[in-house]
Scaffold this active site. Structure first.
Site, PDB file in Angstrom:
ATOM      1  N   LYS A 183       6.788   0.031  -5.375  1.00  0.00           N
ATOM      2  CA  LYS A 183       5.663  -0.528  -6.119  1.00  0.00           C
ATOM      3  C   LYS A 183       6.993   0.411  -8.081  1.00  0.00           C
ATOM      4  CE  LYS A 183       1.417  -0.416  -8.663  1.00  0.00           C
ATOM      5  NZ  LYS A 183       0.361  -0.468  -8.477  1.00  0.00           N
ATOM      6  N   GLU A 213      11.899   8.681  -0.972  1.00  0.00           N
ATOM      7  CA  GLU A 213      12.759   8.247   0.502  1.00  0.00           C
ATOM      8  C   GLU A 213      12.535   6.906   0.853  1.00  0.00           C
ATOM      9  OE1 GLU A 213       9.410   9.207  -0.264  1.00  0.00           O
ATOM     10  OE2 GLU A 213       8.081  10.877   1.168  1.00  0.00           O
ATOM     11  N   GLY A 254      -0.583  -0.064  -4.599  1.00  0.00           N
ATOM     12  CA  GLY A 254       0.668   0.086  -3.362  1.00  0.00           C
ATOM     13  C   GLY A 254       0.032  -0.583  -1.700  1.00  0.00           C
ATOM     14  N   ARG A 255      -1.492   0.420  -1.614  1.00  0.00           N
ATOM     15  CA  ARG A 255      -1.532   0.090  -0.633  1.00  0.00           C
ATOM     16  C   ARG A 255      -2.486  -1.361  -0.705  1.00  0.00           C
ATOM     17  NH1 ARG A 255      -3.565   4.722  -3.142  1.00  0.00           N
ATOM     18  NH2 ARG A 255      -5.913   4.208  -4.095  1.00  0.00           N
ATOM     19  N   GLU A 278      -5.891   7.409   1.532  1.00  0.00           N
ATOM     20  CA  GLU A 278      -5.743   7.561   0.571  1.00  0.00           C
ATOM     21  C   GLU A 278      -7.047   6.868  -0.458  1.00  0.00           C
ATOM     22  OE1 GLU A 278      -1.626   5.099  -1.046  1.00  0.00           O
ATOM     23  OE2 GLU A 278      -0.980   7.395  -0.346  1.00  0.00           O
ATOM     24  N   HIS A 317      -6.793   6.190  28.015  1.00  0.00           N
ATOM     25  CA  HIS A 317      -5.943   6.980  29.272  1.00  0.00           C
ATOM     26  C   HIS A 317      -5.566   8.043  28.331  1.00  0.00           C
ATOM     27  CE1 HIS A 317      -6.286   3.706  32.469  1.00  0.00           C
ATOM     28  NE2 HIS A 317      -6.085   2.847  31.597  1.00  0.00           N
ATOM     29  N   LYS A 363       5.593  16.272  -4.186  1.00  0.00           N
ATOM     30  CA  LYS A 363       5.796  15.295  -3.916  1.00  0.00           C
ATOM     31  C   LYS A 363       6.940  16.735  -5.629  1.00  0.00           C
ATOM     32  CE  LYS A 363       4.636  10.742  -4.455  1.00  0.00           C
ATOM     33  NZ  LYS A 363       4.347   9.508  -5.146  1.00  0.00           N
TER      34      LYS A 363
HETATM   35  O1  F6P Z   1       1.980   8.144  -1.240  1.00  0.00           O
HETATM   36  C1  F6P Z   1       1.866   7.779  -2.654  1.00  0.00           C
HETATM   37  C2  F6P Z   1       2.530   6.237  -3.398  1.00  0.00           C
HETATM   38  O2  F6P Z   1       1.930   5.874  -4.538  1.00  0.00           O
HETATM   39  C3  F6P Z   1       1.167   5.074  -2.277  1.00  0.00           C
HETATM   40  O3  F6P Z   1       0.698   4.548  -2.855  1.00  0.00           O
HETATM   41  C4  F6P Z   1       2.366   3.740  -2.022  1.00  0.00           C
HETATM   42  O4  F6P Z   1       2.304   3.055  -1.260  1.00  0.00           O
HETATM   43  C5  F6P Z   1       3.807   4.900  -1.424  1.00  0.00           C
HETATM   44  O5  F6P Z   1       3.912   5.567  -2.594  1.00  0.00           O
HETATM   45  C6  F6P Z   1       4.834   3.748  -1.891  1.00  0.00           C
HETATM   46  O6  F6P Z   1       4.860   3.789  -3.554  1.00  0.00           O
HETATM   47  P1  F6P Z   1       6.636   2.949  -3.857  1.00  0.00           P
HETATM   48  O7  F6P Z   1       6.123   1.325  -3.076  1.00  0.00           O
HETATM   49  O8  F6P Z   1       6.626   2.814  -5.680  1.00  0.00           O
HETATM   50  O9  F6P Z   1       7.405   3.137  -3.212  1.00  0.00           O
END
Ligand code: F6P
Length: 536
Positions: free
Chosen positions: A198, A204, A255-256, A341, A372, A500
């Site tokens: 987003k 990452e 995002g979620r 979240e 199990h 972060k």
């Molecule tokens: O973990 C925090 C967060 O902002 C989530 O809410 C989101 O889904 C994720 O990081 C990934 O963010 P982006 O889509 O901006 O890479």
């Protein structure tokens, strides 16, 4: 924003009195014996989802008071405000409009924009699916959190609808053990990378995207523009990365809550445009149910009310999810982000500390595997954990015997949790593996089950795209419901920021050559761990 927090209402006080007087003593076995209509009274049919809420620690009086609580908290007005595009994410001044993403053309807010991107994205997905022309065999979604968990959950769930010649991969973790084995299986000429973020700033995702690009070039890949696409609200950042094909979405999509947007591109490639539209339509059907059904028969509302009842009155701190469908193996992980979240908050909308608990821990594994592993604790452990069973009537595989066994196990577990087994009953049974050294009574005590353990069962007819869409939207609105009553902002996530920032500070210390100044300004534990990691 004006809001009424649940603990300030008359219904809350009435619920406290009700809990003290009878709610805390409710025994499910007695409740069923007393009321032959209990199953019907607590059964609900919502779009695509049948719910049995009768094996929960509540009665009609509890439910009535919880509905009153919802009314006093203005749940319907809060819901309508969300659906109308009000900026209910107050800490970021943003609307919350994932429902607009699944409204039919012309019916939702921002319809032209939504359907413009959707059509373009689905056309692109179909072009990729035309594998003889596209040459693509592998699609790698690089994203994390909401830019990963939704697609990573939906693609295996709808495996029966998947393209037979395309393999979908998901890379999320910044730990290189995630991407490395994926790259090993790829041929650059046959691979499409989707960089899903987003913000297009997530460490990452950008790090993995850079590794993928380097690998692609090192393997002789020549056309980054054709083999990398971006899904983001930050189109300039994607362009700076070298991506020319981008699918946008908007800041009013959390995002979620984003799998319905272009973040669902990997899903659309896996299942095709028609099935993706069916996924959206299923979610829309649940949206309509949430928007229009009376609170008493509104399934997401009823589930959200139960969640609050367990969390704030019974003091339950976790809920276990057990989908009896292997395709839903990633559902618990998806729900962890959705619920924890969203509702893992400790201050209300006014910033005041809350005097009550919010999000439970959500966890689980598909049945029957969980049986199990940790079901022992659910049946005989010292904590009572509400369990949510999900089962699908018709399988997409041909093994009727396996399907019957899966369903039998699902029903058996919820019955066993409720019925339990007395020590007297255990005494009458033979237990061939039990020790002969111990007295019979001691063995029987080990073999007894307290029972009266609560569960909810959700049933789907088939796990189609339409049904899955409805199921996911059900969970979204349930999380909204409990969050609204708690008076919190379910749509921000400030709690991810601190870690972060600290990682940003630690990275150069870890990456650089060892120096006496490495630990400067750090707490002693972090400095000690850093020194150990940097030691020769
Ligand atoms: O973990 C925090 C967060 O902002 C989530 O809410 C989101 O889904 C994720 O990081 C990934 O963010 P982006 O889509 O901006 O890479």
């Amino acid at each position: 924003m004006n809001f009424t927090r649940c603990d300030t209402t008359a219904a809350w006080a009435a619920l406290q009195a009700h809990f003290g007087a009878q709610g805390c003593h409710l025994d499910l076995r007695e409740a069923f014996a007393r009321d032959p209509g209990r199953f019907d009274a607590f059964a609900l049919q919502a779009p695509e989802v049948f719910a049995d809420l009768s094996k929960n620690h509540w009665d009609l009086a509890t439910r009535g008071l919880l509905v009153e609580l919802a009314r006093e908290c203005g749940l319907e007005a809060r819901r309508d405000a969300m659906l109308a595009g009000a900026a209910i994410n107050t800490t970021e001044s943003r609307a919350v409009l994932h429902t607009a993403l699944r409204a039919p053309p012309g019916q939702g807010l921002f319809s032209d924009q939504v359907h413009g991107v959707l059509t373009r994205m689905l056309d692109f997905a179909e072009a990729v699916r035309d594998t003889s022309s596209s040459g693509i065999r592998h699609v790698v979604n690089i994203g994390i959190g909401g830019s990963d968990l939704g697609p990573q959950m939906v693609v295996p769930a709808l495996e029966a609808f998947g393209h037979p010649k395309l393999t979908l991969h998901f890379v999320s973790n910044v730990d290189g053990h995630d991407i490395t084995p994926v790259l090993r299986r790829l041929d650059p000429a046959q691979t499409l990378f989707i960089i899903a973020s987003k913000t297009f700033t997530t460490q990452e995702t950008l790090a993995n995207a850079a590794v993928a690009r380097d690998w692609f070039l090192a393997q002789g890949g020549t056309d980054i523009g054709r083999h990398f696409v971006g899904v983001t609200t930050n189109l300039p950042a994607a362009a700076a990365f070298g991506i020319h094909t981008t699918f946008g979405f908007w800041d009013w999509v959390g995002g979620r809550y984003s799998l319905w947007s272009a973040i669902g591109l990997s899903i659309a490639i896996a299942i095709g445009a028609d099935h993706f539209r069916a996924l959206l339509a299923g979610a829309h059907a649940m949206d309509r149910h949430f928007a229009t059904a009376p609170l008493e028969t509104n399934l997401p509302v009823q589930l959200g009310l139960l969640d609050l009842w367990y969390r704030n009155f019974h003091g339950r701190t976790s809920r276990s999810v057990a989908p009896y469908h292997q395709g839903l193996k990633r559902l618990p992980a998806y729900l962890q982000q959705l619920e924890m979240e969203s509702n893992g908050k400790r201050v209300d909308l006014a910033g005041e500390p809350l005097p009550f608990g919010t999000s439970p821990v959500v966890w689980g594994e598909p049945g029957t595997n969980g049986q199990h592993a940790y079901f022992q604790m659910l049946h005989q452990g010292s904590d009572v954990i509400p369990v949510e069973f999900i089962a699908v009537k018709h399988a997409t595989h041909p093994h009727a015997d396996l399907q019957a066994k899966a369903l039998a196990n699902c029903l058996a577990q919820s019955a066993a949790l409720m019925l339990g087994k007395t020590t007297e009953a255990a005494l009458t049974e033979s237990a061939p593996t039990a020790s002969a050294e111990l007295g019979e009574l001691t063995v029987a005590r080990h073999r007894s089950f307290p029972g009266n353990r609560p569960s909810t069962t959700l049933l789907l007819d088939r796990l189609t795209p339409h049904a899955l869409g409805a199921l996911i939207a059900l969970y979204e609105h349930r999380v909204f419901t409990s969050g609204a009553l708690w008076g919190i902002n379910s749509f921000d996530q400030w709690g991810v920021e601190l870690g972060k920032a600290l990682a940003g500070d630690l990275l150069p210390r870890l990456a650089g050559p060892a120096s006496a100044a490495d630990g400067d300004g750090l707490d002693a534990s972090t400095a000690g761990l850093l020194a150990w990691l940097k030691s020769a």
